[in-house]
Enzyme design. Structure first.
Site, PDB file in Angstrom:
ATOM      1  N   HIS A  49       6.911 -30.592  11.747  1.00 54.47           N
ATOM      2  CA  HIS A  49       6.335 -29.274  11.438  1.00 54.47           C
ATOM      3  C   HIS A  49       5.212 -29.383  10.415  1.00 54.47           C
ATOM      4  CE1 HIS A  49       9.425 -27.605  13.884  1.00 54.47           C
ATOM      5  NE2 HIS A  49      10.343 -28.217  13.167  1.00 54.47           N
ATOM      6  N   HIS A  60       9.752 -23.799   9.772  1.00 50.56           N
ATOM      7  CA  HIS A  60       8.760 -24.421  10.651  1.00 50.56           C
ATOM      8  C   HIS A  60       7.310 -24.167  10.246  1.00 50.56           C
ATOM      9  CE1 HIS A  60      11.646 -24.862  14.352  1.00 50.56           C
ATOM     10  NE2 HIS A  60      12.105 -25.442  13.257  1.00 50.56           N
ATOM     11  N   THR A  76       3.073  -0.674   8.717  1.00 54.46           N
ATOM     12  CA  THR A  76       3.574  -1.475   9.842  1.00 54.46           C
ATOM     13  C   THR A  76       3.835  -2.925   9.465  1.00 54.46           C
ATOM     14  OG1 THR A  76       1.308  -2.049  10.438  1.00 54.46           O
ATOM     15  CG2 THR A  76       2.266  -0.115  11.531  1.00 54.46           C
ATOM     16  N   CYS A 134       3.151  -2.993   4.007  1.00 51.31           N
ATOM     17  CA  CYS A 134       2.339  -1.811   4.317  1.00 51.31           C
ATOM     18  C   CYS A 134       3.135  -0.981   5.328  1.00 51.31           C
ATOM     19  CB  CYS A 134       0.939  -2.178   4.806  1.00 51.31           C
ATOM     20  SG  CYS A 134       0.828  -2.936   6.429  1.00 51.31           S
ATOM     21  N   ASP A 171       0.869  -1.183   0.000  1.00 51.46           N
ATOM     22  CA  ASP A 171       0.000   0.000   0.000  1.00 51.46           C
ATOM     23  C   ASP A 171       0.904   1.231   0.000  1.00 51.46           C
ATOM     24  OD1 ASP A 171       0.840   0.424   2.616  1.00 51.46           O
ATOM     25  OD2 ASP A 171      -1.177   0.441   3.479  1.00 51.46           O
TER      26      ASP A 171
HETATM   27  C1  RB5 Z   1      -1.668   3.303   5.995  1.00 50.85           C
HETATM   28  O1  RB5 Z   1      -1.594   4.607   6.463  1.00 50.85           O
HETATM   29  C2  RB5 Z   1      -1.372   2.322   7.133  1.00 50.85           C
HETATM   30  O2  RB5 Z   1      -2.467   2.267   7.992  1.00 50.85           O
HETATM   31  C3  RB5 Z   1      -1.060   0.956   6.571  1.00 50.85           C
HETATM   32  O3  RB5 Z   1       0.012   1.056   5.712  1.00 50.85           O
HETATM   33  C4  RB5 Z   1      -0.670  -0.114   7.561  1.00 50.85           C
HETATM   34  O4  RB5 Z   1       0.312   0.323   8.426  1.00 50.85           O
HETATM   35  C5  RB5 Z   1      -1.771  -0.793   8.234  1.00 50.85           C
HETATM   36  O5  RB5 Z   1      -1.592  -1.750   9.010  1.00 50.85           O
END
Ligand code: RB5
Length: 144
Positions: free
Chosen positions: A131, A96, A65, A63, A7
């Site tokens: 596993h 695993h 995080t 993304c 994203d």
């Molecule tokens: C986008 O701003 C952010 O929310 C997305 O990239 C991600 O971190 C969501 O988990």
């Protein structure tokens, strides 16, 4: 063949990872985005579809995080997505868990570490044995 998607929060890191894959000669399909604001579940679905169809062996999902896109990917039947921010997790989720999708946070880790994680993830084979039974049990949870 690897499917890669991100994203807007993971776009910068995806460009670095793509550069790295190109340098290594790893073939990939870029499933978006191109920097525009998108919803990470849509990208998870489009990228993981390439794995489910057999067109790609594994997926790389990025993304901000790494959390949202991994949550979304793990809702998709047949996908075992692992959020990794260190090489040990990347290695052992292949050994695993037979993870078929690697998730990373573009706002969490730098490009150097991310590319190392990608290398380990792509180069490590599933260990099988005891596993395999555990992974089968994980997959059975999808039936409920
Ligand atoms: C986008 O701003 C952010 O929310 C997305 O990239 C991600 O971190 C969501 O988990």
């Amino acid at each position: 063949m690897i499917a890669i998607g991100c994203d807007h929060g993971g776009y910068e890191l995806k460009l670095e990872v793509i550069r790295h894959l190109e340098e290594k000669g790893v073939q990939f399909i870029d499933c978006g985005c191109n920097g525009e604001a998108v919803d990470y579940p849509d990208i998870a679905a489009a990228t993981c579809e390439k794995v489910l169809s057999g067109e790609c062996e594994k997926a790389i999902l990025i993304c901000g995080t790494g959390i949202g896109i991994s949550m979304a990917a793990n809702k998709i039947k047949g996908i075992r997505a692992a959020l990794c921010g260190d090489w040990y997790s990347a290695k052992f989720t292949r050994l695993h868990n037979d993870a078929n999708a690697l998730c990373m946070g573009g706002r969490v880790i730098g490009a150097g570490l991310a590319c190392e994680i990608v290398d380990i993830f792509l180069d490590t084979e599933f260990e099988g044995g005891r596993h395999a039974r555990r992974v089968e049990k994980v997959m059975k949870l999808e039936e409920n």
